[in-house]
Design a protein around this motif. Structure first.
Motif, PDB file in Angstrom:
ATOM      1  N   MET A   1       0.844  -1.195   0.000  1.00  0.00           N
ATOM      2  CA  MET A   1       0.000   0.000   0.000  1.00  0.00           C
ATOM      3  C   MET A   1       0.882   1.249   0.000  1.00  0.00           C
ATOM      4  SD  MET A   1      -2.732   1.218   2.935  1.00  0.00           S
ATOM      5  CE  MET A   1      -4.234   0.356   2.482  1.00  0.00           C
ATOM      6  N   ILE A   2       0.496   2.205  -0.836  1.00  0.00           N
ATOM      7  CA  ILE A   2       1.147   3.516  -0.787  1.00  0.00           C
ATOM      8  C   ILE A   2       0.156   4.500  -0.183  1.00  0.00           C
ATOM      9  CG2 ILE A   2       2.219   5.390  -2.102  1.00  0.00           C
ATOM     10  CD1 ILE A   2       3.051   3.388  -4.204  1.00  0.00           C
ATOM     11  N   ILE A   3       0.651   5.273   0.743  1.00  0.00           N
ATOM     12  CA  ILE A   3      -0.181   6.228   1.478  1.00  0.00           C
ATOM     13  C   ILE A   3       0.375   7.628   1.253  1.00  0.00           C
ATOM     14  CG2 ILE A   3      -0.905   6.962   3.795  1.00  0.00           C
ATOM     15  CD1 ILE A   3      -0.148   3.838   4.475  1.00  0.00           C
ATOM     16  N   LYS A   4      -0.483   8.531   0.826  1.00  0.00           N
ATOM     17  CA  LYS A   4      -0.074   9.936   0.710  1.00  0.00           C
ATOM     18  C   LYS A   4      -0.498  10.652   1.993  1.00  0.00           C
ATOM     19  CE  LYS A   4      -0.707  14.127  -2.022  1.00  0.00           C
ATOM     20  NZ  LYS A   4      -1.483  14.726  -3.119  1.00  0.00           N
ATOM     21  N   LEU A   5       0.494  11.177   2.694  1.00  0.00           N
ATOM     22  CA  LEU A   5       0.225  11.785   4.004  1.00  0.00           C
ATOM     23  C   LEU A   5      -0.268  13.223   3.845  1.00  0.00           C
ATOM     24  CD1 LEU A   5       3.473  10.521   5.738  1.00  0.00           C
ATOM     25  CD2 LEU A   5       1.159   9.627   6.089  1.00  0.00           C
ATOM     26  N   THR A  30       6.086  16.720  -4.678  1.00  0.00           N
ATOM     27  CA  THR A  30       5.623  17.473  -3.509  1.00  0.00           C
ATOM     28  C   THR A  30       4.914  16.578  -2.504  1.00  0.00           C
ATOM     29  OG1 THR A  30       3.539  17.891  -4.606  1.00  0.00           O
ATOM     30  CG2 THR A  30       5.298  19.514  -4.956  1.00  0.00           C
ATOM     31  N   GLN A  31       4.956  15.250  -2.771  1.00  0.00           N
ATOM     32  CA  GLN A  31       4.187  14.361  -1.904  1.00  0.00           C
ATOM     33  C   GLN A  31       5.050  13.731  -0.814  1.00  0.00           C
ATOM     34  OE1 GLN A  31       1.395  11.803  -4.506  1.00  0.00           O
ATOM     35  NE2 GLN A  31       3.124  12.281  -5.836  1.00  0.00           N
ATOM     36  N   ASP A  32       4.392  13.468   0.297  1.00  0.00           N
ATOM     37  CA  ASP A  32       4.987  12.763   1.424  1.00  0.00           C
ATOM     38  C   ASP A  32       4.356  11.372   1.443  1.00  0.00           C
ATOM     39  OD1 ASP A  32       6.900  13.360   3.277  1.00  0.00           O
ATOM     40  OD2 ASP A  32       5.557  14.396   4.658  1.00  0.00           O
ATOM     41  N   LEU A  33       5.158  10.318   1.193  1.00  0.00           N
ATOM     42  CA  LEU A  33       4.563   8.991   1.007  1.00  0.00           C
ATOM     43  C   LEU A  33       5.065   7.982   2.033  1.00  0.00           C
ATOM     44  CD1 LEU A  33       5.006   8.633  -2.882  1.00  0.00           C
ATOM     45  CD2 LEU A  33       2.980   9.459  -1.657  1.00  0.00           C
ATOM     46  N   LEU A  34       4.170   7.098   2.435  1.00  0.00           N
ATOM     47  CA  LEU A  34       4.559   5.883   3.161  1.00  0.00           C
ATOM     48  C   LEU A  34       4.296   4.695   2.249  1.00  0.00           C
ATOM     49  CD1 LEU A  34       3.211   6.195   6.829  1.00  0.00           C
ATOM     50  CD2 LEU A  34       5.499   6.699   5.951  1.00  0.00           C
ATOM     51  N   ILE A  35       5.232   3.729   2.236  1.00  0.00           N
ATOM     52  CA  ILE A  35       5.023   2.522   1.431  1.00  0.00           C
ATOM     53  C   ILE A  35       5.158   1.314   2.344  1.00  0.00           C
ATOM     54  CG2 ILE A  35       5.651   1.270  -0.658  1.00  0.00           C
ATOM     55  CD1 ILE A  35       7.316   4.541  -0.210  1.00  0.00           C
ATOM     56  N   THR A  36       4.118   0.492   2.347  1.00  0.00           N
ATOM     57  CA  THR A  36       4.102  -0.717   3.178  1.00  0.00           C
ATOM     58  C   THR A  36       4.108  -1.932   2.253  1.00  0.00           C
ATOM     59  OG1 THR A  36       1.727  -1.141   3.135  1.00  0.00           O
ATOM     60  CG2 THR A  36       2.486   0.561   4.651  1.00  0.00           C
ATOM     61  N   SER A  37       4.126  -3.108   2.822  1.00  0.00           N
ATOM     62  CA  SER A  37       3.930  -4.330   2.045  1.00  0.00           C
ATOM     63  C   SER A  37       2.583  -4.262   1.325  1.00  0.00           C
ATOM     64  CB  SER A  37       3.956  -5.535   2.971  1.00  0.00           C
ATOM     65  OG  SER A  37       3.373  -6.645   2.341  1.00  0.00           O
ATOM     66  N   SER A  38       2.516  -4.853   0.135  1.00  0.00           N
ATOM     67  CA  SER A  38       1.238  -4.892  -0.581  1.00  0.00           C
ATOM     68  C   SER A  38       0.241  -5.816   0.101  1.00  0.00           C
ATOM     69  CB  SER A  38       1.460  -5.349  -2.023  1.00  0.00           C
ATOM     70  OG  SER A  38       1.996  -6.661  -2.035  1.00  0.00           O
ATOM     71  N   GLY A  39       0.733  -6.602   1.059  1.00  0.00           N
ATOM     72  CA  GLY A  39      -0.168  -7.447   1.841  1.00  0.00           C
ATOM     73  C   GLY A  39      -1.165  -6.631   2.658  1.00  0.00           C
ATOM     74  N   ASP A  53      -4.531  10.328   0.431  1.00  0.00           N
ATOM     75  CA  ASP A  53      -4.848   9.370  -0.633  1.00  0.00           C
ATOM     76  C   ASP A  53      -4.178   8.037  -0.302  1.00  0.00           C
ATOM     77  OD1 ASP A  53      -5.947   8.475  -2.959  1.00  0.00           O
ATOM     78  OD2 ASP A  53      -4.905   9.886  -4.278  1.00  0.00           O
ATOM     79  N   GLN A  54      -4.639   6.977  -0.954  1.00  0.00           N
ATOM     80  CA  GLN A  54      -3.994   5.679  -0.769  1.00  0.00           C
ATOM     81  C   GLN A  54      -4.196   4.820  -2.014  1.00  0.00           C
ATOM     82  OE1 GLN A  54      -5.853   3.072   2.181  1.00  0.00           O
ATOM     83  NE2 GLN A  54      -7.637   4.393   2.209  1.00  0.00           N
ATOM     84  N   TRP A  55      -3.210   3.931  -2.264  1.00  0.00           N
ATOM     85  CA  TRP A  55      -3.259   3.027  -3.412  1.00  0.00           C
ATOM     86  C   TRP A  55      -3.029   1.604  -2.896  1.00  0.00           C
ATOM     87  CZ3 TRP A  55      -0.995   7.739  -3.232  1.00  0.00           C
ATOM     88  CH2 TRP A  55      -1.300   8.680  -4.237  1.00  0.00           C
ATOM     89  N   VAL A  56      -3.867   0.698  -3.333  1.00  0.00           N
ATOM     90  CA  VAL A  56      -3.759  -0.703  -2.907  1.00  0.00           C
ATOM     91  C   VAL A  56      -3.265  -1.527  -4.104  1.00  0.00           C
ATOM     92  CG1 VAL A  56      -5.086  -2.709  -2.127  1.00  0.00           C
ATOM     93  CG2 VAL A  56      -5.523  -0.449  -1.149  1.00  0.00           C
ATOM     94  N   PHE A  57      -2.419  -2.529  -3.853  1.00  0.00           N
ATOM     95  CA  PHE A  57      -1.777  -3.277  -4.936  1.00  0.00           C
ATOM     96  C   PHE A  57      -1.925  -4.784  -4.758  1.00  0.00           C
ATOM     97  CE2 PHE A  57       0.350   0.752  -4.395  1.00  0.00           C
ATOM     98  CZ  PHE A  57       0.415   1.235  -5.695  1.00  0.00           C
ATOM     99  N   ASP A  58      -1.872  -5.475  -5.892  1.00  0.00           N
ATOM    100  CA  ASP A  58      -1.896  -6.946  -5.898  1.00  0.00           C
ATOM    101  C   ASP A  58      -0.551  -7.531  -5.534  1.00  0.00           C
ATOM    102  OD1 ASP A  58      -4.485  -7.116  -6.700  1.00  0.00           O
ATOM    103  OD2 ASP A  58      -4.027  -7.199  -8.843  1.00  0.00           O
ATOM    104  N   SER A  59       0.508  -6.772  -5.810  1.00  0.00           N
ATOM    105  CA  SER A  59       1.851  -7.299  -5.588  1.00  0.00           C
ATOM    106  C   SER A  59       2.749  -6.165  -5.120  1.00  0.00           C
ATOM    107  CB  SER A  59       2.413  -7.893  -6.880  1.00  0.00           C
ATOM    108  OG  SER A  59       2.920  -6.852  -7.701  1.00  0.00           O
ATOM    109  N   ASP A  60       4.009  -6.487  -4.791  1.00  0.00           N
ATOM    110  CA  ASP A  60       4.929  -5.462  -4.284  1.00  0.00           C
ATOM    111  C   ASP A  60       5.524  -4.582  -5.386  1.00  0.00           C
ATOM    112  OD1 ASP A  60       4.420  -6.071  -1.689  1.00  0.00           O
ATOM    113  OD2 ASP A  60       6.342  -6.999  -1.249  1.00  0.00           O
TER     114      ASP A  60
END
Lengths: 332, 332, 332, 332
Positions: A1-5, A30-39, A53-60
């Motif tokens: 998951m990518i998270i825009k703070l 200009t974005q501040d991002l957190l990236i976690t496991s796609s799990g 904002d946030q983006w969810v993924f099938d894979s890493d």
């Protein structure tokens, strides 16, 4: 998951999110991002108020994916740009190995004559035998730096292992991570600490999924300047050295946001096939081509059979120009 | 070994040579040839007076090799020629399977509109499961024949096994031997008995050596009209259906005298990658391209994911024309 | 989907179900079964009253799957049984090709001396070159039949293509479908019409999914007597002829209900590795081993390098016996 | 070429030979050896008086070849020996990753209970994604060291890249170079500087030739204690994680002098297939087996699907004992 703070997030909350989500924290544009496991598919509700904002993924494959960033990344080398919406196709040339000043200067002059921008040359050769020529090491890097000064060319050279990664980062304009080193976290993590462009070659036994995930090591560490390079995979066919995977390139063009450079020389392993394959690569509309050329291939200390001589390289360049024109591409 | 016999050789001597050398006897152009195993490197001296010339080989790629015949074979279909020194690249189109009259007629009209020459469509589908659609069989061949009559198109369709090879030979203009059938001697030997052109697809697990040797089964039986088709090999990569082996194509262009047709549709397995790959194939300068197109791909009874719709096929054609021009090729 | 029909189903209803579901109809033991594509996950409610049971599948591996039939199929050859709960491991021996009466009789005597049951020998060789020895054809089948009569051995021999499938069915006890012919529906469908055991070899480029689906062609036609044979797949490694896929065998043992025979001779390609590999195969607990042995391998007309001589075969047998004992297996 | 020097060679001459032949100089047992590229087939005549013996090779597999040293290398770990003429097969067990003290102690106790000798556990995990668990690093090495002290077990753990190679060398009894790191000269050259045993895993895209050449990097640097580990190669088959290459193992047994350990866990990727494959490996007569076992596999932080639980590991051990006995091997 990518998270825009959110812009105004408190550093205490940020630290807690990083810890709890086991996340990487980067700034991108200009974005501040957190990236976690796609799990991780859902954010704990307590954090929801801190995100835009946030983006969810099938894979890493996350930061490198079109579903996160739909436009192609642009790499700015100063004198030349790769990727983005430039319609540039860089034609990188030079010998397999830097062997001597005269040899590499001959290559530099060739590129200059053709108005090309980037010189290649290996200094730390990842040979599979200890008994082969292993490259000039730092002395080679110094010769390449000389060519940069003298001819205004940009330099790409390969890092073999983590023991000399700092030297390669310092003395090149594009750091090449070779096919045998692309899983090497010592290298990948060091390249994540710089902003210099990194070209990652796909391992010959590496899946496309793993290939993009190698890029994620660099991207998630904060260096967005990653280029992918397909150079042939190992298959059952032995008449050619490797098998250039252009189907895989079509997949990368569809699903990844990173610029792509193709290396038909290593794929083919024999000079006779390089011109036709290079045209095929160009016609796919990729961002770059990397072609081995040597002033005297039969005397080369490595990869003698696959390097073009300078006459052949010029002839190939001449044939590529009209092809590039008909495709709306700039050969630089 | 290939042996060119003297014109006036006695039939008794010829028979003895054939028997003793375990040789095939064919007439090629004005020449009378015997072909033996490449293991034979020297002719028994007793036969020397009966021959005009001889060629020795490293492997059983003999009649199909450039070292025997240095010029590319030309296949004459009447309305169009493939290979030779024509600079033609045929763009073969049509659906994976012939499904219905309306569907195949829609395909025929598409080709006609674009001034193309050859219509493809499978009737005997070599499906890997007995529970899938197996093709219309002879009924499909009849529909294709109708299209030939009505639209002046040439027809290519696939033979699945030896039980229906005669029907396919009778009703097509080019007999296609598919990737799963290309070792089938029942088919290969039947195709050697006709003069109709035969397009042999490389098996997805087939080496280039074996591929050219499949052609030798047809050539050594007396049919010189053989085309080779690369359609992707099976590798460890699973994001795409197969891996199109353009390095292998470069090898075939260097060492074989047979025309080459490429099939990016089956290699890729997904329509999104077909246009870029087709351009790559064209840029290699091959003699033909075979692209699957269906009036309504999502309703197709086989290979739904990889077929272009007719709009996409037209757009691809439009992009190929300037590329072909810049390469000096005629898209027909 | 597999559907078990009620005993008293009317033939009119049965015909309608077959037609509407595009289903195969077979009798298996006491059951009346319909088999459709695995794409069908639910039965139209109108048919529900006609069925006793149903099985739904993820893929077209249906009749051959453990989720349909949890016990291993038993093949009864009269003098010997394969599979089921017999704990038998058949050790099949004999030359690559039947070359002459003396040669094949020598092989038959060897097996007899060791109390083994099944003699192998190729008559229609699927050579990749037309210039190699192609086998004795029907004459070879006659020699094998003689050995059956004289020595009470069972015979296995390979069918190359559909043109001679009837002869092979008639003159063998187990019909072998070779690695290059296993997609051949002309052969598979002919083998579905008999009750003779069929051993299907996995193609060297064939996935396990396709391998079991080849078996489905025979099973869905009404012949339950199918054996699977792993004989090596084609990989990038060239020091050995093929790569024996024992991971794949473990998968087949877990998910398929068919007996398994392994062929280390073809996988290895060199006699020196055959004994160690044969022990590995036996230790996996498979139902059979097929080993090439020739009275004088260096004079063999095919596969000279991989055949054991009779001394080596006897020595191997001697080493296998205690191993089989420790595993609770009968070497027959 | 390997050259055995005369005892009384002057150091000045030795230096000149090293320089001129670009040779490695090592002492092996009582011999003084120079090793050059295999491209050198003849010694300059001026040096002939300084040598006792010489070996010429077809390829750079030299020190590791049977044609140089016909007996299998013995690795002495103090409490246990591997290879040589010991007839030992070590059964190495333990989790994929060291996760916590309780977990790794549970593994240590299991081995102790079964009288086994060597504990495995990864600390620096070469994950293909930056977002996965990366291992405990040095903390994990400390936990393994504790187990060594407490239970008298030997420790094997993996080095991921050159940045931490010294720590791994210091804290393990066998240094494992993993499949993704085996071309890493930073690691290989560091391992050549110690006398500690090194187990090199074959890369999943690595040819046997390259595999043995990786060993040459260590051997030519003066460390003779190298073990080869086959753990599966990447092929087109996707039902299993990799394909265990036992044909390749037969080749190594024939041509290499190094002990061989097999890793069926990584090859298979699924616990259900590990027992049958382990028996197959044992039956090949190899020097060791490395099996992943975890107290609670479904909670494992890496490789959850392929690890046996402790009950399954004990059952497997129980089945291996009689098999080892029948083969004359000691399971230690």
């Amino acid at each position: 998951m990518i998270i825009k703070l959110k812009k105004n997030i408190e550093s205490r909350v940020l630290d807690e999110m990083k810890l709890q989500l086991n996340a990487f924290h980067i700034k991108k544009d200009t974005q501040d991002l957190l990236i976690t496991s796609s799990g991780i598919k859902e954010l704990p509700s307590v954090f929801e108020k801190n995100i835009d904002d946030q983006w969810v993924f099938d894979s890493d494959m996350q930061l490198s994916s079109k579903s996160f960033q739909n436009t192609k990344t642009e790499i700015d080398l100063g004198t030349v740009k790769i990727g983005g919406n430039t319609n540039n196709t860089v034609l990188i040339g030079g010998p397999c190995s830097v062997e001597a000043e005269e040899q590499i200067e001959s290559s530099a002059k060739l590129l200059k004559e053709l108005n090309l921008s980037i010189l290649r040359g290996g200094c730390y050769k990842p040979r599979t035998s200890p008994y082969s020529f292993q490259g000039l090491g730092k002395e080679g890097l110094m010769l390449l730096s000389e060519m940069r000064e003298k001819y205004g060319l940009k330099i790409i050279s390969e890092v073999r292992d983590a023991t000399h990664v700092k030297d390669v980062i310092e003395h090149t304009d594009i750091i090449q991570i070779g096919a045998k080193a692309m899983y090497d976290q010592g290298i990948l993590r060091a390249c994540a600490q710089t902003q210099k462009p990194v070209m990652i070659k796909r391992g010959f036994g590496t899946s496309l999924q793993e290939f993009t995930q190698a890029a994620e090591f660099v991207l998630s560490g904060g260096n967005p300047n990653v280029i992918l390079c397909e150079r042939g995979i190992r298959t059952f066919e032995t008449k050619t050295r490797f098998t250039l995977d252009l189907c895989g390139v079509a997949w990368l063009q569809e699903f990844s946001n990173l610029p792509i450079i193709l290396d038909p020389s290593h794929a083919m392993g024999y000079a006779y096939g390089v011109p036709a394959l290079t045209k095929a690569c160009l016609a796919m509309g990729v961002d770059g081509l990397i072609i081995e050329a040597h002033p005297d291939p039969k005397e080369a200390k490595s990869d003698a059979s696959q390097q073009l001589n300078h006459q052949e390289f010029k002839k190939l360049h001449q044939e590529l120009v009209p092809l590039a024109n008909s495709l709306g591409l700039n050969l630089v």
